[in-house]
Design a protein around this motif. Structure first.
Motif, PDB file in Angstrom:
ATOM      1  N   MET A 523       0.833  -1.208   0.000  1.00  0.00           N
ATOM      2  CA  MET A 523       0.000   0.000   0.000  1.00  0.00           C
ATOM      3  C   MET A 523       0.869   1.260   0.000  1.00  0.00           C
ATOM      4  SD  MET A 523      -3.046   0.937  -0.394  1.00  0.00           S
ATOM      5  CE  MET A 523      -3.775  -0.689  -0.211  1.00  0.00           C
ATOM      6  N   VAL A 524       1.989   1.195   0.719  1.00  0.00           N
ATOM      7  CA  VAL A 524       2.891   2.354   0.745  1.00  0.00           C
ATOM      8  C   VAL A 524       3.363   2.695  -0.659  1.00  0.00           C
ATOM      9  CG1 VAL A 524       5.159   3.163   1.480  1.00  0.00           C
ATOM     10  CG2 VAL A 524       3.639   2.043   3.126  1.00  0.00           C
ATOM     11  N   THR A 525       3.813   1.671  -1.384  1.00  0.00           N
ATOM     12  CA  THR A 525       4.348   1.952  -2.714  1.00  0.00           C
ATOM     13  C   THR A 525       3.248   2.388  -3.684  1.00  0.00           C
ATOM     14  OG1 THR A 525       5.826   1.141  -4.445  1.00  0.00           O
ATOM     15  CG2 THR A 525       4.212  -0.395  -3.644  1.00  0.00           C
ATOM     16  N   MET A 526       2.042   1.834  -3.576  1.00  0.00           N
ATOM     17  CA  MET A 526       0.982   2.221  -4.519  1.00  0.00           C
ATOM     18  C   MET A 526       0.494   3.637  -4.265  1.00  0.00           C
ATOM     19  SD  MET A 526      -1.250  -1.202  -5.348  1.00  0.00           S
ATOM     20  CE  MET A 526      -1.949  -1.365  -3.731  1.00  0.00           C
ATOM     21  N   ARG A 527       0.512   4.071  -3.018  1.00  0.00           N
ATOM     22  CA  ARG A 527       0.061   5.434  -2.702  1.00  0.00           C
ATOM     23  C   ARG A 527       0.961   6.495  -3.320  1.00  0.00           C
ATOM     24  NH1 ARG A 527      -1.166   4.095   3.620  1.00  0.00           N
ATOM     25  NH2 ARG A 527      -3.328   3.345   3.366  1.00  0.00           N
ATOM     26  N   ARG A 528       2.175   6.120  -3.668  1.00  0.00           N
ATOM     27  CA  ARG A 528       3.084   7.092  -4.271  1.00  0.00           C
ATOM     28  C   ARG A 528       2.578   7.604  -5.614  1.00  0.00           C
ATOM     29  NH1 ARG A 528       9.035   4.323  -3.174  1.00  0.00           N
ATOM     30  NH2 ARG A 528       9.162   4.787  -0.946  1.00  0.00           N
ATOM     31  N   ALA A 529       1.719   6.841  -6.260  1.00  0.00           N
ATOM     32  CA  ALA A 529       1.172   7.282  -7.543  1.00  0.00           C
ATOM     33  C   ALA A 529       0.127   8.377  -7.380  1.00  0.00           C
ATOM     34  CB  ALA A 529       0.558   6.093  -8.289  1.00  0.00           C
TER      35      ALA A 529
END
Length: 638
Positions: A523-529
């Motif tokens: 979730m952390v990495t996807m929120r970067r988008a």
């Protein structure tokens, strides 16, 4: 009469040999006297090899070239090594962990207690004898047995690489790696390199120059570090198993910031540049790069004539007696003649060619006056150089920048202020990486749907991208869900995704998807988008075939527009940020400031001198900027 001539000639040769021998003894005796209380340890080594002339000669070589060599020591240093070993021992380390680790150390006052301990005052006879014996054993290897004595001294014999603490690395590395290397046989250095190179993982982290060298015993565990750490690792490892190797560097890339160093294996007269941790065949390093070295130098343990001999007021690189120019062994080169120079700086005997590094010019080569010109030998192609003079630590422009093409032809970039032209600028920094990231998105697609399974949605395919900045696509419809699907088996990198409704308001929602980045929380990495930061980006696992991410708007929304940004370096023209264009005319001269807009994503100047070297600076923020020329309607980066 003829016999008399021969007799006098022989006497002359004998006297010359005696004079040379005395001169050599004088150098050796001088070093022994500098050793002070440690003189006895060095003399013990020489006495030990009295009956073995070749090893005695090797010992003399090391002792004569020992002045200036040192280790850094302090109580805090050993704690630093413990922390570094602990960090490198983790299953995974990222740049974030390294930044926290190093920042916590650099702020400590203990750094100020690091002191040099010079080898001539501290090294033991036991250490030197053990090392020399091990080096001679390594000389028997199938890859080194044909080396001359001089080559042996340069490629195998040195006992240290930088300012590391002294350890018996030759013995320890040989015990660990010799059987691995010999398991593939003696026939191919390629096979030996392949089996060893695959044992290491390389992730670069650029530590400051003042960080002391890692211990030889620590380096086999390295997972992330500066290029000099991998250089040291390769030096210890390959010398221990009898593979001739040297350290080399470029003072600064010609088309990028920073210097770089690496190691080169030399077998049967051929050079194979390597960097352990890099993926690629033997000799690929440097030769397979898009970064271009303007000059290549080799560092040696032994002293040679300095590049500029007998002068004191020259840049440090060119009076270093342990540096030799090997550019011609790697690159096609050209000779550049500086036909004249700016009169106000006088008649210098030497000038220097410099390349651009972020905001400054860095000298990489020197030239000698030859008649009315100053000549620069063995210069790398496809570069822009600024000729400069040097006096007491300050550089002065010597002449206009010189642009060298891929064939070696060159012209001077003297701006024609009588002939102005219009230029359109889209970036302030070269687009090599952004282009790769954008091209990797081609073949991916977005889907907008009313239901969560996306079975009956509208698809927007990515067939091409306009430049490498924000991409805007008009889409009209009533939707609740959106997802981005990257091409299969790519890393799925994307910096930003924005959805706007019919009123131009950015639509918010819950992040959904199945990205598996490998080490960060999904979730952390996807929120970067969706974080509004052009420098952060999502990253799916490289082997993930079914990667996707998106938004659940929470309700049906009348969507009007999709805006997305490929993984970015944030160097495109951005909305609301202030830019200033400069051209070089003995210094950077401004052509005015403009504010960027997202709608245009470019700047237009109509007052640019023809044949000028240009630089676009973001006044609002950022430090990455690159010189360029404007040719055929395009920015050409240098």
């Amino acid at each position: 009469m003829k016999h008399c001539c021969i007799k006098y000639w022989l006497w002359g040769m004998m006297l010359l040999a005696i004079a040379v021998s005395c001169a050599r003894d004088k150098v050796l005796n001088s070093v022994l006297e500098q050793a002070g209380k440690n003189k006895g340890e060095l003399e013990n080594v020489l006495v030990h090899y009295d009956s073995v002339p070749e090893k005695r000669k090797a010992a003399e070589f090391l002792i004569k070239n020992m002045p200036g060599r040192y280790s850094l020591q302090s109580p805090f240093l050993f704690r630093y090594y413990e922390l570094l070993d602990s960090l490198q021992g983790l299953d995974y380390i990222g740049h974030d962990e390294m930044i926290v680790f190093y920042d916590s150390i650099y702020k400590r006052p203990e750094w100020r207690s690091l002191k040099p301990v010079y080898d001539i005052e501290s090294i033991t006879s036991q250490y030197l004898i053990a090392h020399i014996d091990a080096a001679f054993d390594a000389w028997k290897s199938p890859w080194a047995k044909d080396l001359t004595f001089e080559e042996f001294c340069d490629y195998l014999l040195p006992y240290r690489e930088d300012n590391e603490v002294l350890e018996s690395w030759m013995k320890d590395y040989k015990a660990k790696y010799e059987n691995i290397a010999y398991s593939v046989g003696f026939t191919s250095i390629d096979s030996v390199y392949d089996v060893i190179a695959n044992m290491f993982v390389g992730h670069r982290y650029f530590t400051p120059e003042f960080v002391p060298s890692a211990k030889p015993s620590s380096l086999p565990k390295i997972r992330i570090g500066a290029c000099r750490m991998y250089t040291a690792l390769a030096t210890y490892l390959f010398r221990s198993i009898g593979v001739p190797i040297v350290s080399e560097f470029t003072p600064n890339w010609s088309n990028h910031a920073m210097r770089h160093e690496w190691t080169t294996i030399i077998v049967k007269g051929k050079n194979y540049p390597i960097q352990l941790g890099d993926k690629g065949p033997l000799g690929y390093h440097i030769k397979g790069f898009t970064y271009r070295p303007p000059k290549i130098y080799r560092t040696t343990f032994g002293s040679h004539k300095a590049l500029i001999e007998g002068e004191t007021d020259v840049p440090p690189l060119f009076k270093d007696k342990r540096v030799i120019d090997v550019t011609h062994e790697y690159l096609p080169t050209t000779v550049i003649d500086l036909p004249k120079s700016f009169k106000e700086y006088g008649n210098y005997c030497y000038a220097y060619l410099s390349v651009f590094d972020l905001m400054n010019w860095k000298p990489v080569a020197f030239g000698r006056r030859k008649g009315k010109t100053i000549q620069f030998q063995n210069m790398g192609l496809n570069a822009v150089y600024l000729p400069v003079f040097y006096k007491m630590g300050t550089y002065y422009p010597a002449y206009h920048p010189v642009r060298v093409d891929k064939e070696g032809d060159y012209l001077f970039l003297k701006p024609n202020k009588e002939k102005l032209r219009k230029v359109i600028l889209r970036r302030k920094f070269m687009d090599k990486s952004p282009k790769q990231w954008a091209d990797a998105m081609v073949g991916g697609y977005f889907v907008f749907s009313k239901e969560a399974l996306f079975a009956d949605g509208d698809t927007l395919r990515i067939d091409s991208l306009h430049e490498y900045a924000y991409q805007t696509v008009e889409i009209k419809g009533l939707y609740r869900y959106m997802k981005y699907v990257p091409p299969a088996f790519t890393k799925g990198n994307i910096a930003e995704i924005e959805v706007y409704d019919k009123l131009g308001i950015k639509v918010q929602g819950k992040v959904i998807g199945n990205y598996t980045p490998g080490w960060l929380d999904r979730m952390v990495t996807m929120r970067r988008a969706f974080d509004g930061d052009a420098l952060t980006f999502t990253s799916a696992g490289p082997e993930q075939e079914d990667a996707w991410l998106g938004l659940d708007f929470g309700k049906q929304v009348e969507v009007n527009k999709l805006v997305y940004l490929p993984r970015s370096d944030d160097n495109f023209i951005k909305e609301g940020e202030l830019y200033e264009l400069f051209y070089w005319d003995k210094e950077w001269r401004s052509l005015g400031q403009q504010t960027g807009s997202r709608q245009l994503q470019y700047l237009e100047y109509d007052n640019v001198p023809d044949n000028a070297l240009l630089l676009l600076r973001n006044v609002t923020k950022g430090k990455e900027e690159r010189i360029f020329t404007y040719e055929d309607g395009k920015q050409i980066w240098w």
